[in-house]
Design a protein around this motif. Structure first.
Motif, PDB file in Angstrom:
ATOM      1  N   ILE A   1      33.241  37.083  51.461  1.00  0.00           N
ATOM      2  CA  ILE A   1      31.777  36.997  51.407  1.00  0.00           C
ATOM      3  C   ILE A   1      31.298  35.936  50.410  1.00  0.00           C
ATOM      4  O   ILE A   1      30.135  35.513  50.445  1.00  0.00           O
ATOM      5  CB  ILE A   1      31.198  38.393  51.054  1.00  0.00           C
TER       6      ILE A   1
ATOM      7  N   LEU B   1      29.020  32.812  50.954  1.00  0.00           N
ATOM      8  CA  LEU B   1      27.549  32.812  50.915  1.00  0.00           C
ATOM      9  C   LEU B   1      26.977  32.471  49.540  1.00  0.00           C
ATOM     10  O   LEU B   1      25.927  31.855  49.431  1.00  0.00           O
ATOM     11  CB  LEU B   1      27.010  34.187  51.316  1.00  0.00           C
ATOM     12  N   TYR B   2      27.649  32.927  48.485  1.00  0.00           N
ATOM     13  CA  TYR B   2      27.126  32.732  47.121  1.00  0.00           C
ATOM     14  C   TYR B   2      27.510  31.377  46.546  1.00  0.00           C
ATOM     15  O   TYR B   2      26.910  30.895  45.592  1.00  0.00           O
ATOM     16  CB  TYR B   2      27.675  33.817  46.184  1.00  0.00           C
TER      17      TYR B   2
ATOM     18  N   GLN C   1      37.209  35.051  57.805  1.00  0.00           N
ATOM     19  CA  GLN C   1      36.593  35.562  56.576  1.00  0.00           C
ATOM     20  C   GLN C   1      36.804  37.074  56.500  1.00  0.00           C
ATOM     21  O   GLN C   1      36.416  37.793  57.416  1.00  0.00           O
ATOM     22  CB  GLN C   1      35.103  35.206  56.639  1.00  0.00           C
TER      23      GLN C   1
ATOM     24  N   GLU D   1      28.339  45.727  42.507  1.00  0.00           N
ATOM     25  CA  GLU D   1      27.746  45.268  41.252  1.00  0.00           C
ATOM     26  C   GLU D   1      27.758  46.358  40.192  1.00  0.00           C
ATOM     27  O   GLU D   1      27.680  47.554  40.497  1.00  0.00           O
ATOM     28  CB  GLU D   1      26.294  44.819  41.456  1.00  0.00           C
ATOM     29  N   GLU D   2      27.802  45.928  38.985  1.00  0.00           N
ATOM     30  CA  GLU D   2      27.634  46.814  37.844  1.00  0.00           C
ATOM     31  C   GLU D   2      26.902  45.989  36.795  1.00  0.00           C
ATOM     32  O   GLU D   2      27.495  45.135  36.148  1.00  0.00           O
ATOM     33  CB  GLU D   2      29.006  47.286  37.334  1.00  0.00           C
TER      34      GLU D   2
ATOM     35  N   ASN E   1      36.207  40.936  55.585  1.00  0.00           N
ATOM     36  CA  ASN E   1      35.028  41.767  55.374  1.00  0.00           C
ATOM     37  C   ASN E   1      35.119  42.397  53.986  1.00  0.00           C
ATOM     38  O   ASN E   1      36.000  43.223  53.730  1.00  0.00           O
ATOM     39  CB  ASN E   1      34.967  42.829  56.477  1.00  0.00           C
TER      40      ASN E   1
ATOM     41  N   LYS F   1      32.706  42.880  49.935  1.00  0.00           N
ATOM     42  CA  LYS F   1      31.452  42.709  49.201  1.00  0.00           C
ATOM     43  C   LYS F   1      31.697  42.910  47.715  1.00  0.00           C
ATOM     44  O   LYS F   1      32.765  43.394  47.312  1.00  0.00           O
ATOM     45  CB  LYS F   1      30.386  43.683  49.699  1.00  0.00           C
ATOM     46  N   TRP F   2      30.715  42.555  46.922  1.00  0.00           N
ATOM     47  CA  TRP F   2      30.777  42.825  45.489  1.00  0.00           C
ATOM     48  C   TRP F   2      30.085  44.138  45.196  1.00  0.00           C
ATOM     49  O   TRP F   2      28.951  44.362  45.618  1.00  0.00           O
ATOM     50  CB  TRP F   2      30.120  41.694  44.692  1.00  0.00           C
TER      51      TRP F   2
ATOM     52  N   LEU G   1      24.810  40.286  35.214  1.00  0.00           N
ATOM     53  CA  LEU G   1      25.465  40.609  36.490  1.00  0.00           C
ATOM     54  C   LEU G   1      26.983  40.633  36.311  1.00  0.00           C
ATOM     55  O   LEU G   1      27.571  39.649  35.863  1.00  0.00           O
ATOM     56  CB  LEU G   1      25.084  39.548  37.529  1.00  0.00           C
TER      57      LEU G   1
ATOM     58  N   GLY H   1      27.368  29.807  41.969  1.00  0.00           N
ATOM     59  CA  GLY H   1      26.540  30.902  42.467  1.00  0.00           C
ATOM     60  C   GLY H   1      25.181  30.453  42.966  1.00  0.00           C
ATOM     61  O   GLY H   1      24.309  31.273  43.213  1.00  0.00           O
TER      62      GLY H   1
END
Lengths: 271, 271
Positions: free
Chosen positions: A124, A127-128, A202, A209-210, A204, A206-207, A225, A61
């Protein structure tokens, strides 16, 4: 200029390998003792001379982070017999920069491979991911580069089904080079029964979050996270689709982040 | 599918603002006490209700790093009168994720602005920059997002010439929205005599690293990352060119990193 002509892409940026032993830089983000990097370096030993430069601690990450505000350590370690290895106190991108500048000192490696990551880096997550950012950095340095990841976070992950694909893909890259300013993002589903390779885009996604809120013993809140991956793409040409159908996904990645199609829209705005 | 048709790009992803006060999330990577974020939040107060969520310490060069292995702190602070502000122990991207999940709780802000960074984030720096990665994360979350940076690393940097452009660009984004899955990377040269705005592409460049090797008191080496920016691009449509000619550079950025043009080449390979 006509970008749709084929000539730019037929001419590789990196000259095809001479018929001599290639030098291969192996990096990762899970740290130098991770099982995934052992499989990767052993596979690369079948193709050339291997040099490993990997973080001394897990760096998942970390994305494209570099270490600016503090100094870095780089120390030789003797972990596997006959393998030139260095552990680095920095991020995966730092590892690549230190390898190029302090170990190879200008004579670049013929290939940079990163991984095999414990956990997917599709969609995605490119990127992380420290794994993928190390490969991106390799490509920025002008080295043909590939990131490899497996859909299994555990230390017991079975990387064996990946090995022959890792070798095949690396062999092709050594033979053909890669188009200018691109690298490869290779992901493996968690199965021994792989259906082959799919070249993908790639997906499309996303995460969502919670954050898990907890109280420390001093009654101050803190947050972990967590999240769920949210796919916003029904395409059958994506890495997510390929992995769901037991294919090895291969996405060509570029580090020009310009949204070229948006330039004409912005030019119509009145500032 | 025909990607060259205009319709995809004429339809914005984000609905244009209703005629009511917009909510604006302000983030940065230099930390919550940096002069640059003060100028940015004061400028945004002219356009809407401001909420600041920024790192509690400098996070330059953190790229798209997120905090996985340890918990995060998020605490309200009372730094400037009448401004809702939170400091976060994590990275710039963590700040955006925490803002969306814990502060806005589903009712997304109308705009996310990041900066004003002390130092340029043009060309390849878009990848290393915490400022830009926070804006990228905002866009991933579906929020129209802009990163702002000034070519001056010092605490004494003069952000005043930037302010009217920051306001003008943010106003346009609130009015028009942005094309799907894009954000803006805005950089300012260090001059009070700005020539206006140029819409640009990311220049092709890289850092030529030079690690400064030193010895600690125990005779063990350590390394400081240093380097020089190397421009490999003579285009007059790049952010580097615009900045050199005293323009404000605006690059539309996307987070689809697929090298779409390379897919057909890879499909011709025999694995």
């Amino acid at each position: 200029m006509n970008y749709s002509g084929g000539i730019t892409f037929i001419m590789p940026n990196f000259a095809p390998m001479e018929k001599q032993t290639p030098t291969i830089l192996v990096v990762n983000d899970d740290g130098i003792t991770a099982p995934g990097i052992k499989v990767l370096l052993e596979t690369m030993q079948q193709l050339g001379r291997v040099v490993v430069v990997a973080p001394d601690s897990p760096q998942s990450g970390m994305g494209h982070a570099i270490t600016i505000g503090k100094p870095l350590r780089l120390d030789a370690v003797d972990l596997y017999e006959g393998v030139e290895m260095y552990k680095c106190s920095g991020t995966p991108v730092d590892c690549v920069k230190l390898a190029v500048n302090r170990i190879f000192k200008g004579s670049k490696p013929d290939l940079c491979v990163s991984g095999i990551n414990h956990g997917l880096n599709n969609s995605i997550n490119v990127l992380y991911s420290g794994t993928m950012s190390a490969a991106v950095e390799g490509a920025i340095e002008g080295i043909p580069s590939i990131g490899f990841s497996l859909d299994d976070y555990t230390q017991q992950a079975n990387f064996e089904p990946c090995a022959k694909y890792v070798k095949a893909i690396a062999t092709q890259v050594l033979e053909h080079g890669l188009p200018a300013s691109t690298l490869l993002n290779v992901n493996f589903p968690k199965t021994a029964d792989l259906n082959g390779i799919k070249i993908c885009r790639q997906a499309n996604g996303k995460w969502a979050e919670e954050f898990d809120e907890r109280m420390d013993p001093h009654q101050r809140p803190y947050y972990w996270l967590t999240g769920e991956f949210q796919l916003n793409d029904q395409g059958e040409d994506t890495d997510v689709w390929a992995l769901e159908h037991d294919y090895v996904s291969v996405v060509p990645v570029q580090f020009d982040m310009t949204a070229h199609h948006a330039i004409s829209i912005l030019n119509s705005w009145k500032f």
